[in-house]
Design a protein around this motif. Sequence first.
Motif, PDB file in Angstrom:
ATOM      1  N   TYR A 290       6.617 -18.582  -9.502  1.00 55.17           N
ATOM      2  CA  TYR A 290       7.236 -19.252 -10.653  1.00 55.17           C
ATOM      3  C   TYR A 290       8.599 -19.790 -10.235  1.00 55.17           C
ATOM      4  O   TYR A 290       9.401 -19.073  -9.632  1.00 55.17           O
ATOM      5  N   PHE A 291       8.858 -21.070 -10.544  1.00 54.47           N
ATOM      6  CA  PHE A 291      10.105 -21.729 -10.160  1.00 54.47           C
ATOM      7  C   PHE A 291      10.885 -22.072 -11.432  1.00 54.47           C
ATOM      8  O   PHE A 291      10.588 -23.056 -12.121  1.00 54.47           O
ATOM      9  N   PRO A 292      11.879 -21.258 -11.795  1.00 54.39           N
ATOM     10  CA  PRO A 292      12.545 -21.404 -13.094  1.00 54.39           C
ATOM     11  C   PRO A 292      13.513 -22.582 -13.200  1.00 54.39           C
ATOM     12  O   PRO A 292      13.874 -22.971 -14.310  1.00 54.39           O
ATOM     13  N   VAL A 293      13.959 -23.142 -12.072  1.00 58.70           N
ATOM     14  CA  VAL A 293      14.910 -24.262 -12.108  1.00 58.70           C
ATOM     15  C   VAL A 293      14.127 -25.570 -12.130  1.00 58.70           C
ATOM     16  O   VAL A 293      13.374 -25.865 -11.190  1.00 58.70           O
ATOM     17  N   LYS A 294      14.278 -26.338 -13.166  1.00 59.21           N
ATOM     18  CA  LYS A 294      13.509 -27.565 -13.335  1.00 59.21           C
ATOM     19  C   LYS A 294      13.761 -28.546 -12.189  1.00 59.21           C
ATOM     20  O   LYS A 294      14.893 -28.825 -11.829  1.00 59.21           O
ATOM     21  N   GLY A 295      12.669 -29.048 -11.596  1.00 62.44           N
ATOM     22  CA  GLY A 295      12.771 -30.039 -10.539  1.00 62.44           C
ATOM     23  C   GLY A 295      13.206 -29.485  -9.195  1.00 62.44           C
ATOM     24  O   GLY A 295      13.503 -30.251  -8.285  1.00 62.44           O
ATOM     25  N   SER A 296      13.250 -28.161  -9.035  1.00 62.48           N
ATOM     26  CA  SER A 296      13.702 -27.564  -7.779  1.00 62.48           C
ATOM     27  C   SER A 296      12.866 -26.338  -7.460  1.00 62.48           C
ATOM     28  O   SER A 296      12.391 -25.634  -8.359  1.00 62.48           O
ATOM     29  N   ARG A 297      12.700 -26.071  -6.172  1.00 62.55           N
ATOM     30  CA  ARG A 297      12.017 -24.864  -5.731  1.00 62.55           C
ATOM     31  C   ARG A 297      12.966 -23.962  -4.945  1.00 62.55           C
ATOM     32  O   ARG A 297      12.526 -23.127  -4.153  1.00 62.55           O
ATOM     33  N   ASN A 298      14.254 -24.127  -5.161  1.00 60.29           N
ATOM     34  CA  ASN A 298      15.241 -23.315  -4.464  1.00 60.29           C
ATOM     35  C   ASN A 298      15.335 -21.899  -5.017  1.00 60.29           C
ATOM     36  O   ASN A 298      15.884 -21.009  -4.364  1.00 60.29           O
ATOM     37  N   VAL A 299      14.809 -21.688  -6.222  1.00 58.94           N
ATOM     38  CA  VAL A 299      14.744 -20.340  -6.791  1.00 58.94           C
ATOM     39  C   VAL A 299      13.286 -20.062  -7.123  1.00 58.94           C
ATOM     40  O   VAL A 299      12.610 -20.886  -7.744  1.00 58.94           O
ATOM     41  N   ASN A 324      17.700 -20.127  -2.211  1.00 56.65           N
ATOM     42  CA  ASN A 324      18.494 -20.747  -1.151  1.00 56.65           C
ATOM     43  C   ASN A 324      19.385 -21.803  -1.771  1.00 56.65           C
ATOM     44  O   ASN A 324      19.058 -22.390  -2.808  1.00 56.65           O
ATOM     45  N   VAL A 325      20.523 -22.011  -1.169  1.00 60.87           N
ATOM     46  CA  VAL A 325      21.518 -22.918  -1.727  1.00 60.87           C
ATOM     47  C   VAL A 325      22.265 -23.609  -0.594  1.00 60.87           C
ATOM     48  O   VAL A 325      22.565 -22.994   0.428  1.00 60.87           O
ATOM     49  N   VAL A 326      22.516 -24.880  -0.761  1.00 64.76           N
ATOM     50  CA  VAL A 326      23.335 -25.639   0.199  1.00 64.76           C
ATOM     51  C   VAL A 326      24.801 -25.397  -0.157  1.00 64.76           C
ATOM     52  O   VAL A 326      25.246 -25.754  -1.256  1.00 64.76           O
ATOM     53  N   LEU A 327      25.527 -24.771   0.736  1.00 59.94           N
ATOM     54  CA  LEU A 327      26.939 -24.470   0.480  1.00 59.94           C
ATOM     55  C   LEU A 327      27.834 -25.668   0.760  1.00 59.94           C
ATOM     56  O   LEU A 327      28.854 -25.858   0.122  1.00 59.94           O
ATOM     57  N   PHE A 328      27.433 -26.453   1.775  1.00 63.70           N
ATOM     58  CA  PHE A 328      28.289 -27.566   2.158  1.00 63.70           C
ATOM     59  C   PHE A 328      27.410 -28.656   2.786  1.00 63.70           C
ATOM     60  O   PHE A 328      26.578 -28.362   3.625  1.00 63.70           O
ATOM     61  N   ASN A 329      27.585 -29.875   2.359  1.00 67.61           N
ATOM     62  CA  ASN A 329      26.815 -30.983   2.875  1.00 67.61           C
ATOM     63  C   ASN A 329      27.726 -32.191   2.955  1.00 67.61           C
ATOM     64  O   ASN A 329      28.202 -32.673   1.926  1.00 67.61           O
TER      65      ASN A 329
END
Length: 332
Positions: A290-299, A324-329
């Motif tokens: 289950y992916f609770p964040v709409k439009g994302s599979r990071n959670v 997972n999260v991008v800290l700096f880009n």
Amino acid sequence: MHNMKKMFVIVLCLFTGFGVMASPVEFPGIMPEDTQQTVETAGPSFNLRVESRANLTESGFKGARLSFALGGDINDRFSYYVFQNLHKPITSSDLMAATDQAYLRYRMKDNLWFRAGKFPINYGSWEYDAAPIDIYYYTRMFLEAHFFQPGLEAVYILPTGKDAIELQACRSLDAKDNEFDLFTFSASWRGNFGFFKPLYSFNVSQLSAHAGLRYDIALGNQFIYGPYKVELDLMNRYYSNRGTRFMESFAACLKAVYGFRPWMDFFVKANYDNEPLLYNESRVFAGCEYFPVKGSRNVRIHAMAGARMGDEPGFAGTIGVKWNVVLFNAKK
């Protein structure tokens, strides 16, 4: 030849390929995400990401993975990538024991590039090719070898744009901690033909002294139709010093996924493993994500359960969360 062949087993997780390139990729769907090349000059860039996973099993709730990845472009020809695990110890005999990947890539042409450093050995299996943080139980043969090794690689994309040929020379995937003069040579073919994606390889590995050579043929087959995805991996091993018969040392993995909604997947997975001198077992599991964040599979929140048959029968299950999260880009 023993019983029916079925499929799947054991926990692992770390390298989730994240795009280190800033511009559109030229060969989407053919190469792994961290290997894709840009059409345009990307220019210098830097990307830092953290990922983690925790599971609740019969032994209690505990963290399973904690890693960070960084990478980017140095210029339009050179790029770099590092994946470091924070849940693994660093040993005095191997200062890169917790570093799964650390390499420099050089793009000679749009369809030809090279890399040197530490990276995964190519193996023709979709289970093996997936990011380990997204795998709950591996086919057992993957637990018996060390697939992240230092080496050299050449990649060539065929003019069709649908096929990639990869050649590697790396430290042996069967090398012990103090064995640095053993090698694995691999040739692999990766394709993208719409609904069918093959991932095949032939590997030759030097074993410890007087143990001879190990030859691996791995055939990964992925089929996609709408919300359905089926992966069938077949792997055969031949040991020169044993004279192993074909299909005697063997592993197979079958996984079927139904994308019920963009925010939920259901899957079943089975495996069969047979190593004549060590084990004979099969496993069957089912679960959902289950992916609770709409439009994302990071959670992701995941749950699965299944049974193990063979030498050590039993039941197992897990509930957990991954993020997972991008800290700096940044692009310089």
